[in-house]
Structures are given as structure tokens and as C-alpha cells.
Design a protein around this motif. Sequence first.
Motif, PDB file in Angstrom:
ATOM      1  N   ALA A  90      -4.136  -8.078  10.832  1.00 51.65           N
ATOM      2  CA  ALA A  90      -4.451  -7.673   9.459  1.00 51.65           C
ATOM      3  C   ALA A  90      -3.335  -8.126   8.524  1.00 51.65           C
ATOM      4  CB  ALA A  90      -4.617  -6.159   9.398  1.00 51.65           C
ATOM      5  N   ALA A  91      -3.719  -8.473   7.309  1.00 54.36           N
ATOM      6  CA  ALA A  91      -2.729  -8.905   6.318  1.00 54.36           C
ATOM      7  C   ALA A  91      -1.803  -7.731   6.007  1.00 54.36           C
ATOM      8  CB  ALA A  91      -3.424  -9.379   5.059  1.00 54.36           C
ATOM      9  N   ARG A  92      -0.537  -8.034   5.860  1.00 49.93           N
ATOM     10  CA  ARG A  92       0.427  -6.974   5.552  1.00 49.93           C
ATOM     11  C   ARG A  92       0.263  -6.520   4.123  1.00 49.93           C
ATOM     12  NH1 ARG A  92       6.567  -7.491   7.376  1.00 49.93           N
ATOM     13  NH2 ARG A  92       6.560  -5.262   7.426  1.00 49.93           N
ATOM     14  N   ARG A  93       0.226  -5.236   3.949  1.00 50.42           N
ATOM     15  CA  ARG A  93       0.112  -4.681   2.601  1.00 50.42           C
ATOM     16  C   ARG A  93       1.486  -4.300   2.083  1.00 50.42           C
ATOM     17  NH1 ARG A  93      -4.951  -0.527   2.738  1.00 50.42           N
ATOM     18  NH2 ARG A  93      -6.527  -2.042   3.299  1.00 50.42           N
ATOM     19  N   ARG A  94       1.628  -4.458   0.790  1.00 51.87           N
ATOM     20  CA  ARG A  94       2.854  -4.012   0.161  1.00 51.87           C
ATOM     21  C   ARG A  94       2.808  -2.508   0.034  1.00 51.87           C
ATOM     22  NH1 ARG A  94       3.815  -6.104  -5.512  1.00 51.87           N
ATOM     23  NH2 ARG A  94       1.601  -6.325  -5.261  1.00 51.87           N
ATOM     24  N   PRO A  95       3.892  -1.825   0.348  1.00 52.58           N
ATOM     25  CA  PRO A  95       3.858  -0.369   0.184  1.00 52.58           C
ATOM     26  C   PRO A  95       3.639  -0.019  -1.286  1.00 52.58           C
ATOM     27  CG  PRO A  95       6.049  -1.102   0.860  1.00 52.58           C
ATOM     28  CD  PRO A  95       5.152  -2.299   0.825  1.00 52.58           C
ATOM     29  N   THR A  96       2.778   0.910  -1.530  1.00 52.36           N
ATOM     30  CA  THR A  96       2.532   1.333  -2.901  1.00 52.36           C
ATOM     31  C   THR A  96       3.473   2.466  -3.250  1.00 52.36           C
ATOM     32  OG1 THR A  96       0.844   2.856  -2.169  1.00 52.36           O
ATOM     33  CG2 THR A  96       0.099   0.680  -2.837  1.00 52.36           C
ATOM     34  N   THR A  97       3.886   2.511  -4.494  1.00 49.46           N
ATOM     35  CA  THR A  97       4.735   3.611  -4.934  1.00 49.46           C
ATOM     36  C   THR A  97       3.824   4.709  -5.443  1.00 49.46           C
ATOM     37  OG1 THR A  97       4.947   2.586  -7.104  1.00 49.46           O
ATOM     38  CG2 THR A  97       6.688   2.136  -5.513  1.00 49.46           C
ATOM     39  N   ARG A  98       4.076   5.882  -4.983  1.00 46.84           N
ATOM     40  CA  ARG A  98       3.250   7.027  -5.370  1.00 46.84           C
ATOM     41  C   ARG A  98       3.918   7.769  -6.508  1.00 46.84           C
ATOM     42  NH1 ARG A  98       0.688   9.939  -0.328  1.00 46.84           N
ATOM     43  NH2 ARG A  98      -0.490  10.736  -2.071  1.00 46.84           N
ATOM     44  N   LYS A  99       3.115   8.110  -7.487  1.00 46.64           N
ATOM     45  CA  LYS A  99       3.627   8.869  -8.633  1.00 46.64           C
ATOM     46  C   LYS A  99       3.140  10.302  -8.498  1.00 46.64           C
ATOM     47  CE  LYS A  99       3.526   4.818 -11.541  1.00 46.64           C
ATOM     48  NZ  LYS A  99       2.967   4.177 -12.709  1.00 46.64           N
ATOM     49  N   PRO A 100       4.014  11.249  -8.721  1.00 49.09           N
ATOM     50  CA  PRO A 100       3.580  12.648  -8.622  1.00 49.09           C
ATOM     51  C   PRO A 100       2.556  12.975  -9.725  1.00 49.09           C
ATOM     52  CG  PRO A 100       5.849  12.516  -9.361  1.00 49.09           C
ATOM     53  CD  PRO A 100       5.406  11.125  -9.042  1.00 49.09           C
ATOM     54  N   VAL A 101       1.646  13.836  -9.384  1.00 48.06           N
ATOM     55  CA  VAL A 101       0.634  14.272 -10.324  1.00 48.06           C
ATOM     56  C   VAL A 101       1.194  15.462 -11.096  1.00 48.06           C
ATOM     57  CG1 VAL A 101      -1.702  15.202 -10.546  1.00 48.06           C
ATOM     58  CG2 VAL A 101      -1.182  13.484  -8.807  1.00 48.06           C
ATOM     59  N   LYS A 102       1.023  15.421 -12.423  1.00 44.52           N
ATOM     60  CA  LYS A 102       1.485  16.549 -13.240  1.00 44.52           C
ATOM     61  C   LYS A 102       0.463  17.657 -13.154  1.00 44.52           C
ATOM     62  CE  LYS A 102       4.149  13.807 -16.429  1.00 44.52           C
ATOM     63  NZ  LYS A 102       4.369  13.443 -17.827  1.00 44.52           N
ATOM     64  N   ARG A 103       0.929  18.833 -12.809  1.00 43.87           N
ATOM     65  CA  ARG A 103       0.035  19.966 -12.687  1.00 43.87           C
ATOM     66  C   ARG A 103       0.514  21.078 -13.629  1.00 43.87           C
ATOM     67  NH1 ARG A 103      -2.609  19.564  -7.172  1.00 43.87           N
ATOM     68  NH2 ARG A 103      -1.776  17.620  -6.419  1.00 43.87           N
ATOM     69  N   GLY A 104      -0.434  21.660 -14.282  1.00 44.76           N
ATOM     70  CA  GLY A 104      -0.109  22.771 -15.176  1.00 44.76           C
ATOM     71  C   GLY A 104      -0.326  24.084 -14.458  1.00 44.76           C
ATOM     72  N   PRO A 105      -0.067  25.169 -15.147  1.00 40.65           N
ATOM     73  CA  PRO A 105      -0.267  26.471 -14.537  1.00 40.65           C
ATOM     74  C   PRO A 105      -1.754  26.711 -14.253  1.00 40.65           C
ATOM     75  CG  PRO A 105       0.329  26.699 -16.855  1.00 40.65           C
ATOM     76  CD  PRO A 105       0.426  25.244 -16.510  1.00 40.65           C
ATOM     77  N   VAL A 106      -2.037  27.435 -13.201  1.00 39.90           N
ATOM     78  CA  VAL A 106      -3.396  27.731 -12.804  1.00 39.90           C
ATOM     79  C   VAL A 106      -3.606  29.231 -12.946  1.00 39.90           C
ATOM     80  CG1 VAL A 106      -5.048  27.691 -10.901  1.00 39.90           C
ATOM     81  CG2 VAL A 106      -3.416  25.818 -11.194  1.00 39.90           C
ATOM     82  N   ARG A 107      -4.701  29.584 -13.582  1.00 37.62           N
ATOM     83  CA  ARG A 107      -5.013  31.010 -13.777  1.00 37.62           C
ATOM     84  C   ARG A 107      -5.734  31.516 -12.531  1.00 37.62           C
ATOM     85  NH1 ARG A 107      -8.168  33.650 -18.823  1.00 37.62           N
ATOM     86  NH2 ARG A 107      -7.957  35.778 -18.073  1.00 37.62           N
ATOM     87  N   VAL A 108      -5.218  32.597 -11.974  1.00 35.27           N
ATOM     88  CA  VAL A 108      -5.805  33.191 -10.785  1.00 35.27           C
ATOM     89  C   VAL A 108      -6.349  34.555 -11.145  1.00 35.27           C
ATOM     90  CG1 VAL A 108      -5.350  33.968  -8.423  1.00 35.27           C
ATOM     91  CG2 VAL A 108      -4.129  31.987  -9.346  1.00 35.27           C
TER      92      VAL A 108
END
Length: 109
Positions: A90-108
Amino acid sequence: MDEPPDRRPEPKPKPREPRTGDVLHLSRAASVQFLRPILVRVIRVLDWPTYDGWLWIDGYELAANGDAVARRSLFVMPAGLTWPDPPAPAARRRPTTRKPVKRGPVRVG
């Protein structure tokens, strides 16, 4: 009649024998039972008595994705066995850089 009378025909070369772990393509050339060709991974070559030019192999029938779907004991002619080319790496893939997802407060509640 140019040949000397004592000359014997040369023996045919012995076909390649399957070994444990080999993946084989079995078609009608290997046996008439393979109307639809299959791929098989060899478990072992059995030493069961058989006709000259034939052999028994134990193996796993493989699905298109390479997974084993059935264990089978197969009666085949070694001269009709084919070893398919291994798949290209298989062709070598370049590692992807992961960006964190911004999460706001969650109402429970």
C-alpha cells in the motif's frame, strides 16, 4: 528417424509443490471440481494415498478480502496449481495532524 534407437525421452520437470502458508489459485487446471476458481491458503500437504500426479492439500478457502471462509481438504494436480502475485504494498500515507475540537459547556439535566 534421425534419433538413435537407444535414446530415451527426457523426463518432464516435476511441478512445484505447495508448502504451508502458500496462497494458491485453484482453477479447472488443478481439478475439474473448480468450475468457479478459488483462492486457498495451504495448511499442509497431506500424505494420503493418491494417483500418480495428484495430491491432497488441507487449506482455508479465502474470500476476496483474504479472510478464511471455509476449511477444505482438496484433491489437486500440482501441475495445475498457480501462485498468484503478492499484492503490491500500500502507498505510504503522510501522517495527518489532528486539531482538537472546540467544545463548549454542555447542559445536563
